[in-house]
Motif scaffolding. Sequence first.
Motif, PDB file in Angstrom:
ATOM      1  N   GLU A   1     -14.875 -44.732 -11.362  1.00 32.41           N
ATOM      2  CA  GLU A   1     -13.607 -44.015 -11.496  1.00 32.41           C
ATOM      3  C   GLU A   1     -13.079 -43.636 -10.122  1.00 32.41           C
ATOM      4  OE1 GLU A   1     -14.161 -39.992 -13.083  1.00 32.41           O
ATOM      5  OE2 GLU A   1     -16.307 -40.377 -12.964  1.00 32.41           O
ATOM      6  N   HIS A   2     -11.859 -43.109 -10.127  1.00 29.35           N
ATOM      7  CA  HIS A   2     -11.321 -42.604  -8.873  1.00 29.35           C
ATOM      8  C   HIS A   2     -10.299 -41.520  -9.152  1.00 29.35           C
ATOM      9  CE1 HIS A   2      -8.549 -46.002  -9.889  1.00 29.35           C
ATOM     10  NE2 HIS A   2      -7.672 -45.048  -9.666  1.00 29.35           N
ATOM     11  N   LYS A   3     -10.028 -40.761  -8.124  1.00 26.42           N
ATOM     12  CA  LYS A   3      -9.026 -39.707  -8.218  1.00 26.42           C
ATOM     13  C   LYS A   3      -8.035 -39.905  -7.084  1.00 26.42           C
ATOM     14  CE  LYS A   3     -12.255 -36.279 -10.051  1.00 26.42           C
ATOM     15  NZ  LYS A   3     -13.044 -35.070  -9.728  1.00 26.42           N
TER      16      LYS A   3
ATOM     17  N   CYS B   1      -4.333 -38.371  -5.440  1.00 29.62           N
ATOM     18  CA  CYS B   1      -3.192 -37.452  -5.380  1.00 29.62           C
ATOM     19  C   CYS B   1      -2.291 -37.863  -4.254  1.00 29.62           C
ATOM     20  CB  CYS B   1      -3.628 -36.037  -5.060  1.00 29.62           C
ATOM     21  SG  CYS B   1      -4.664 -35.333  -6.278  1.00 29.62           S
ATOM     22  N   LEU B   2      -1.006 -37.845  -4.514  1.00 32.06           N
ATOM     23  CA  LEU B   2      -0.024 -38.122  -3.474  1.00 32.06           C
ATOM     24  C   LEU B   2       0.761 -36.849  -3.211  1.00 32.06           C
ATOM     25  CD1 LEU B   2       0.351 -41.029  -5.583  1.00 32.06           C
ATOM     26  CD2 LEU B   2       0.620 -41.634  -3.188  1.00 32.06           C
ATOM     27  N   TYR B   3       1.048 -36.588  -1.944  1.00 26.65           N
ATOM     28  CA  TYR B   3       1.744 -35.366  -1.552  1.00 26.65           C
ATOM     29  C   TYR B   3       3.028 -35.690  -0.806  1.00 26.65           C
ATOM     30  CZ  TYR B   3      -2.810 -33.335  -2.482  1.00 26.65           C
ATOM     31  OH  TYR B   3      -3.981 -32.956  -3.076  1.00 26.65           O
TER      32      TYR B   3
ATOM     33  N   LEU C   1     -15.884 -42.658  -0.811  1.00 25.17           N
ATOM     34  CA  LEU C   1     -16.612 -43.318  -1.891  1.00 25.17           C
ATOM     35  C   LEU C   1     -17.857 -42.481  -2.123  1.00 25.17           C
ATOM     36  CD1 LEU C   1     -17.164 -45.705  -3.755  1.00 25.17           C
ATOM     37  CD2 LEU C   1     -18.050 -46.970  -1.789  1.00 25.17           C
TER      38      LEU C   1
ATOM     39  N   ILE D   1     -14.190 -44.288   3.994  1.00 22.77           N
ATOM     40  CA  ILE D   1     -13.524 -45.594   4.038  1.00 22.77           C
ATOM     41  C   ILE D   1     -12.308 -45.477   4.943  1.00 22.77           C
ATOM     42  CG2 ILE D   1     -12.297 -47.335   2.693  1.00 22.77           C
ATOM     43  CD1 ILE D   1     -13.911 -46.328   0.259  1.00 22.77           C
TER      44      ILE D   1
ATOM     45  N   SER E   1     -10.086 -47.964   5.706  1.00 25.04           N
ATOM     46  CA  SER E   1      -8.922 -48.768   5.363  1.00 25.04           C
ATOM     47  C   SER E   1      -8.197 -48.127   4.179  1.00 25.04           C
ATOM     48  CB  SER E   1      -9.360 -50.181   4.996  1.00 25.04           C
ATOM     49  OG  SER E   1     -10.100 -50.161   3.809  1.00 25.04           O
TER      50      SER E   1
ATOM     51  N   PRO F   1      -5.576 -48.948   0.830  1.00 28.63           N
ATOM     52  CA  PRO F   1      -4.900 -49.941  -0.006  1.00 28.63           C
ATOM     53  C   PRO F   1      -3.562 -49.453  -0.541  1.00 28.63           C
ATOM     54  CG  PRO F   1      -6.491 -48.746  -1.306  1.00 28.63           C
ATOM     55  CD  PRO F   1      -6.474 -48.099   0.055  1.00 28.63           C
ATOM     56  N   LEU F   2      -3.075 -48.320  -0.061  1.00 30.59           N
ATOM     57  CA  LEU F   2      -1.969 -47.687  -0.777  1.00 30.59           C
ATOM     58  C   LEU F   2      -0.649 -47.624  -0.023  1.00 30.59           C
ATOM     59  CD1 LEU F   2      -3.992 -44.840  -2.417  1.00 30.59           C
ATOM     60  CD2 LEU F   2      -2.657 -46.557  -3.643  1.00 30.59           C
TER      61      LEU F   2
ATOM     62  N   TYR G   1       2.094 -49.214  -2.014  1.00 30.75           N
ATOM     63  CA  TYR G   1       2.324 -48.459  -3.242  1.00 30.75           C
ATOM     64  C   TYR G   1       3.147 -47.205  -2.979  1.00 30.75           C
ATOM     65  CZ  TYR G   1       1.414 -45.588  -7.351  1.00 30.75           C
ATOM     66  OH  TYR G   1       1.554 -44.792  -8.447  1.00 30.75           O
ATOM     67  N   GLU G   2       2.847 -46.547  -1.855  1.00 28.47           N
ATOM     68  CA  GLU G   2       3.596 -45.341  -1.500  1.00 28.47           C
ATOM     69  C   GLU G   2       5.090 -45.623  -1.410  1.00 28.47           C
ATOM     70  OE1 GLU G   2       2.560 -43.171   1.934  1.00 28.47           O
ATOM     71  OE2 GLU G   2       0.867 -42.157   0.994  1.00 28.47           O
TER      72      GLU G   2
ATOM     73  N   LEU H   1       6.577 -46.149  -4.817  1.00 25.68           N
ATOM     74  CA  LEU H   1       6.674 -44.879  -5.521  1.00 25.68           C
ATOM     75  C   LEU H   1       7.829 -44.032  -4.981  1.00 25.68           C
ATOM     76  CD1 LEU H   1       5.119 -43.422  -7.794  1.00 25.68           C
ATOM     77  CD2 LEU H   1       3.872 -42.183  -6.029  1.00 25.68           C
TER      78      LEU H   1
ATOM     79  N   GLU I   1       1.632 -38.102   2.328  1.00 24.02           N
ATOM     80  CA  GLU I   1       0.205 -38.386   2.448  1.00 24.02           C
ATOM     81  C   GLU I   1      -0.408 -38.526   1.062  1.00 24.02           C
ATOM     82  OE1 GLU I   1      -2.048 -34.876   3.761  1.00 24.02           O
ATOM     83  OE2 GLU I   1      -0.167 -33.773   3.611  1.00 24.02           O
ATOM     84  N   HIS I   2      -1.668 -38.902   1.030  1.00 28.81           N
ATOM     85  CA  HIS I   2      -2.377 -38.960  -0.241  1.00 28.81           C
ATOM     86  C   HIS I   2      -3.868 -38.800  -0.008  1.00 28.81           C
ATOM     87  CE1 HIS I   2      -2.258 -43.275   1.051  1.00 28.81           C
ATOM     88  NE2 HIS I   2      -3.549 -43.143   0.804  1.00 28.81           N
ATOM     89  N   LYS I   3      -4.542 -38.456  -1.079  1.00 33.96           N
ATOM     90  CA  LYS I   3      -5.993 -38.315  -1.027  1.00 33.96           C
ATOM     91  C   LYS I   3      -6.581 -39.182  -2.117  1.00 33.96           C
ATOM     92  CE  LYS I   3      -5.830 -33.496   0.501  1.00 33.96           C
ATOM     93  NZ  LYS I   3      -6.015 -32.087   0.062  1.00 33.96           N
ATOM     94  N   LEU I   4      -7.584 -39.953  -1.738  1.00 35.85           N
ATOM     95  CA  LEU I   4      -8.207 -40.848  -2.719  1.00 35.85           C
ATOM     96  C   LEU I   4      -9.723 -40.750  -2.631  1.00 35.85           C
ATOM     97  CD1 LEU I   4      -8.205 -43.258  -4.731  1.00 35.85           C
ATOM     98  CD2 LEU I   4      -8.011 -44.768  -2.746  1.00 35.85           C
ATOM     99  N   CYS I   5     -10.352 -40.552  -3.786  1.00 37.58           N
ATOM    100  CA  CYS I   5     -11.811 -40.596  -3.860  1.00 37.58           C
ATOM    101  C   CYS I   5     -12.203 -41.571  -4.937  1.00 37.58           C
ATOM    102  CB  CYS I   5     -12.396 -39.263  -4.283  1.00 37.58           C
ATOM    103  SG  CYS I   5     -12.112 -37.980  -3.136  1.00 37.58           S
ATOM    104  N   LEU I   6     -13.184 -42.390  -4.636  1.00 38.89           N
ATOM    105  CA  LEU I   6     -13.720 -43.298  -5.638  1.00 38.89           C
ATOM    106  C   LEU I   6     -15.141 -42.863  -5.969  1.00 38.89           C
ATOM    107  CD1 LEU I   6     -12.149 -45.608  -3.346  1.00 38.89           C
ATOM    108  CD2 LEU I   6     -11.914 -46.393  -5.695  1.00 38.89           C
TER     109      LEU I   6
END
Lengths: 141, 141
Positions: free
Chosen positions: A125-127, A129-131, B92, B103, B105, B107-108, B111-112, B115, B125-130
């Motif tokens: 899974e992943h989480k 959030c975009l700000y 990760l 990580i 790199s 991938p977004l 996409y930003e 959006l 900005e964004h925050k991503l956790c896998l």
Amino acid sequence: MENIYTEQLKNNGLKNTPQRIAILDILFIEEQPISVDDIYIKLKEKNISINLSTVYRSIEAMEEKKIISKLDFLNEGKAYYEYNKAGHRHYLICKGCKKITTIYSCPLELYEKTLEQNTNYKIEEHKLCLYGYCPNCNKNK
Amino acid sequence: MENIYTEQLKNNGLKNTPQRIAILDILFIEEQPISVDDIYIKLKEKNISINLSTVYRSIEAMEEKKIISKLDFLNEGKAYYEYNKAGHRHYLICKGCKKITTIYSCPLELYEKTLEQNTNYKIEEHKLCLYGYCPNCNKNK
DNA sequence: CTACATGCAAACCGTTTGCACCCTA
DNA sequence: TAGGGTGCAAACGGTTTGCATGTAG
């Protein structure tokens, strides 16, 4: 409307109580994730007799049953909850007015597979959030 | 090595103290984000005289100056910190051994932009956790 | 010598828990 | 009427703060 909540609680082995139904109704009506203390305030505004610890316990039970879901990674310090309208989702948060918009599409399915191959992890899974700033707050900056 | 920390603190208008240098060294050596109490424990193990609130205050000052960065959205309840080796990054996390891999790199980026067009938000900005299982933990499941 | 750093203890805030009582199924 | 649900108060854990003292520049 209450029938839906009643059904949902019953189907998950949770007893129907006026407090739980009221909580579900607040989460359902609310169009964005909401903090526990805000739920509590809204309950009080509706003149529903409830204790904060009951809010926490009810919410925990309903989250375990996947009726609602928890966002504990959004705003530092406290958890937010939302009614479970769909499965996987992401969040777009306005840094100005703090409005949280739920995004139901996901741009990362392919990326997950690539990452699995590169790292040998089994990714589950992943989480995300975009700000940023919503049109209105952006205008007033 | 200490010269680097000394420089970094000076350049940011922060005074050089043995405590701050020790904190920076722990964060620099550590290969993954680490919690405040773990920093505190490691300081004690090194026989460095420091108070927990000093750890919090030093960390806060160094985060403001972008020397280190805070991850307050990873594990519920407490903040993690890491030395700022690069700008934007993702995480990760192994659900088994709790190891956090950074990580570098992203991938977004595309996409930003999409959006932004769809929502009229100005995304900053964004925050991503896998989340998943590392090769080792996956084997032992 | 002065402003910033530190240590200590107490407060803080979101959340959890123990226990007695209550009420749904 | 039994077992889950609730209210209340107290505890908890991470973090912050006020104040006196210490020390880097």
